[in-house]
Scaffold this active site. Structure first.
Site, PDB file in Angstrom:
ATOM      1  N   THR A 135      44.161  46.641  38.111  1.00 57.61           N
ATOM      2  CA  THR A 135      45.571  46.452  38.467  1.00 57.61           C
ATOM      3  C   THR A 135      46.121  47.647  39.236  1.00 57.61           C
ATOM      4  O   THR A 135      46.955  47.497  40.136  1.00 57.61           O
ATOM      5  CB  THR A 135      46.387  46.217  37.181  1.00 57.61           C
TER       6      THR A 135
ATOM      7  N   SER B 104      38.405  44.635  35.876  1.00 57.98           N
ATOM      8  CA  SER B 104      37.471  45.285  34.955  1.00 57.98           C
ATOM      9  C   SER B 104      36.609  44.354  34.108  1.00 57.98           C
ATOM     10  O   SER B 104      35.550  44.775  33.636  1.00 57.98           O
ATOM     11  CB  SER B 104      38.198  46.298  34.076  1.00 57.98           C
TER      12      SER B 104
ATOM     13  N   THR C 154      42.496  47.781  33.177  1.00 54.44           N
ATOM     14  CA  THR C 154      42.726  48.146  31.781  1.00 54.44           C
ATOM     15  C   THR C 154      41.984  47.268  30.776  1.00 54.44           C
ATOM     16  O   THR C 154      41.780  47.673  29.642  1.00 54.44           O
ATOM     17  CB  THR C 154      44.234  48.104  31.452  1.00 54.44           C
ATOM     18  N   ASP C 155      41.597  46.051  31.206  1.00 59.25           N
ATOM     19  CA  ASP C 155      41.039  45.119  30.223  1.00 59.25           C
ATOM     20  C   ASP C 155      39.788  45.658  29.535  1.00 59.25           C
ATOM     21  O   ASP C 155      39.597  45.444  28.334  1.00 59.25           O
ATOM     22  CB  ASP C 155      40.738  43.761  30.867  1.00 59.25           C
TER      23      ASP C 155
HETATM   24  N1  ASP Z   1      42.804  42.381  35.203  1.00 57.05           N
HETATM   25  C1  ASP Z   1      43.031  43.751  35.193  1.00 57.05           C
HETATM   26  C2  ASP Z   1      41.700  44.484  34.974  1.00 57.05           C
HETATM   27  O1  ASP Z   1      41.026  44.742  35.936  1.00 57.05           O
HETATM   28  C3  ASP Z   1      44.030  44.187  34.169  1.00 57.05           C
HETATM   29  C4  ASP Z   1      44.475  45.588  34.413  1.00 57.05           C
HETATM   30  O2  ASP Z   1      43.877  46.367  35.153  1.00 57.05           O
HETATM   31  O3  ASP Z   1      45.515  45.936  33.811  1.00 57.05           O
HETATM   32  O4  ASP Z   1      41.351  44.797  33.868  1.00 57.05           O
END
Ligand code: ASP
Length: 373
Positions: free
Chosen positions: A58, A104, A137-138
């Site tokens: 993100t 991620s 973040t995931d």
């Molecule tokens: N979908 C995103 C990721 O790559 C979520 C994020 O980065 O907050 O994990």
């Protein structure tokens, strides 16, 4: 038992013209490695050097409007991330590597091995103070824990992400990135292992986990606490450097792949066949996200034991609850994860198998995290 200049200019362009269209990744192979783009900021000899390894997420994403906070597309490169926060260049000289540009959940062992091996080489240079990994973040906590175990260094490794895309009102990525670089350049961050920083908090990669799927204030470790906090973008630590009990390092020099480890989630009516199917699909170890302190239904338990008796593969019992502890089991086939959540237990098991540990050594390895008083 088991962004500020970039955002300002974006905000200005909102009034004048539509936001730039998101840059979609080539579908469907989201997990492919993109071409590596190295960047190097102008060198100010009085500043430390920090290297950023960008992987996507993100923090590198754009939506179609400044109110879109889900369903956006990843695609900003490391140069754009740095350009968005020119203040970074008052803190350190920046080198940048585009390791991947994916969400991620698509981070895989190819990317992890490349990250660990490249970071190891980078931190071996005397002129590099620390590194930052930008990440979705995931699964951020998994990469952070992997690097904590796979890069043997006292220099700071800071893993950072964002909960809102770069185009959002109040995007959190730029300040998070500024803080991550500040931390990587800080002598006070030395000897603390890999760290995760988002939303002003500084936490250990070892214990920090993502708690909310949506809110900005999501990364922390409830029971083990935080290491420090940013005040006016200055990192303040609560403690002297400390190492989590039982932390070990693995040398991944030359490693080209890692064993497949699956996580099975315990729930009512869990299909006991999952144990067998997983092994038939090539899993070399299993982690069970058990209910409570690692419980499984009777039939699932029998299936797990049968798989162990037949194959001898290590089966680690962890907990699906966000916090908790799985104690050592009297049942020989179960390896207790202790305080490690399933996703972190999976990383430890994977690295142990890659290093050639047998089941008994793996049991001892996990037990290092909860030695008898
Ligand atoms: N979908 C995103 C990721 O790559 C979520 C994020 O980065 O907050 O994990």
């Amino acid at each position: 038992m088991f962004t500020t200049l970039f955002l300002t200019s974006l905000a200005l362009s909102v009034a004048a013209s539509p936001l730039p269209a998101p840059v979609p990744l080539p579908e469907p192979h989201l997990n492919q490695l993109v071409a590596r783009q190295d960047i190097q900021s102008p060198i100010n000899a009085s500043l430390p050097n920090v290297t950023i390894f960008a992987t996507g997420g993100t923090i590198a994403s754009q939506g179609t409007s400044n109110t879109q906070t889900v369903g956006y597309s990843v695609g900003l490169g490391v140069q754009q991330l740095v350009d968005a926060v020119p203040e970074i260049l008052n803190i350190s000289n920046i080198r940048g590597y585009q390791i991947a540009n994916v969400g991620s959940p698509s981070i895989n062992q190819t990317i992890l091995l490349r990250l660990a091996q490249t970071i190891t080489e980078e931190l071996a240079r005397d002129d590099i103070a620390g590194v930052v990994v930008t990440h979705g973040t995931d699964t951020l906590e998994e990469t952070a824990y992997f690097l904590d175990l796979a890069v043997n260094t006292t220099k700071p490794i800071i893993v950072v992400g964002a909960m809102r895309p770069a185009t959002a009102l109040s995007a959190d990525g730029p300040l998070n990135l500024l803080q991550a670089v500040t931390l990587a350049a800080s002598p006070n961050a030395v000897g603390r292992g890999a760290m995760i920083t988002l939303n002003d908090r500084i936490g250990s990669a070892y214990y920090t986990t993502k708690n909310s799927a949506n809110s900005l204030d999501t990364f922390y470790s409830t029971e083990m606490g935080q290491l420090g906090f940013f005040i006016n973008q200055v990192p303040y630590f609560y403690y002297e450097p400390a190492v989590p009990i039982g932390k070990v390092h693995f040398d991944l020099t030359g490693a080209e792949s890692l064993p497949l480890i699956n996580i099975l989630y315990s729930h009512q009516d869990m299909d006991p066949q999952l144990f067998n199917s997983s092994v038939e699909d090539g899993a070399e170890g299993l982690v069970v996200a058990g209910s409570g302190a690692g419980s499984l239904s009777g039939v699932a338990y029998i299936a797990a034991e049968a798989v162990y008796n037949e194959t001898g593969i290590p089966i680690v019992s962890s907990h699906r609850s966000p916090d908790g502890f799985v104690p050592a089991s009297p049942d020989e086939f179960i390896i207790a994860s202790g305080f490690l959540n399933p996703q972190k237990a999976r990383i430890l098991l994977q690295l142990a198998l890659q290093a050639g540990f047998d089941v008994d050594s793996i049991r001892d390895l996990f037990a290092l995290g909860y030695p008898p008083p």
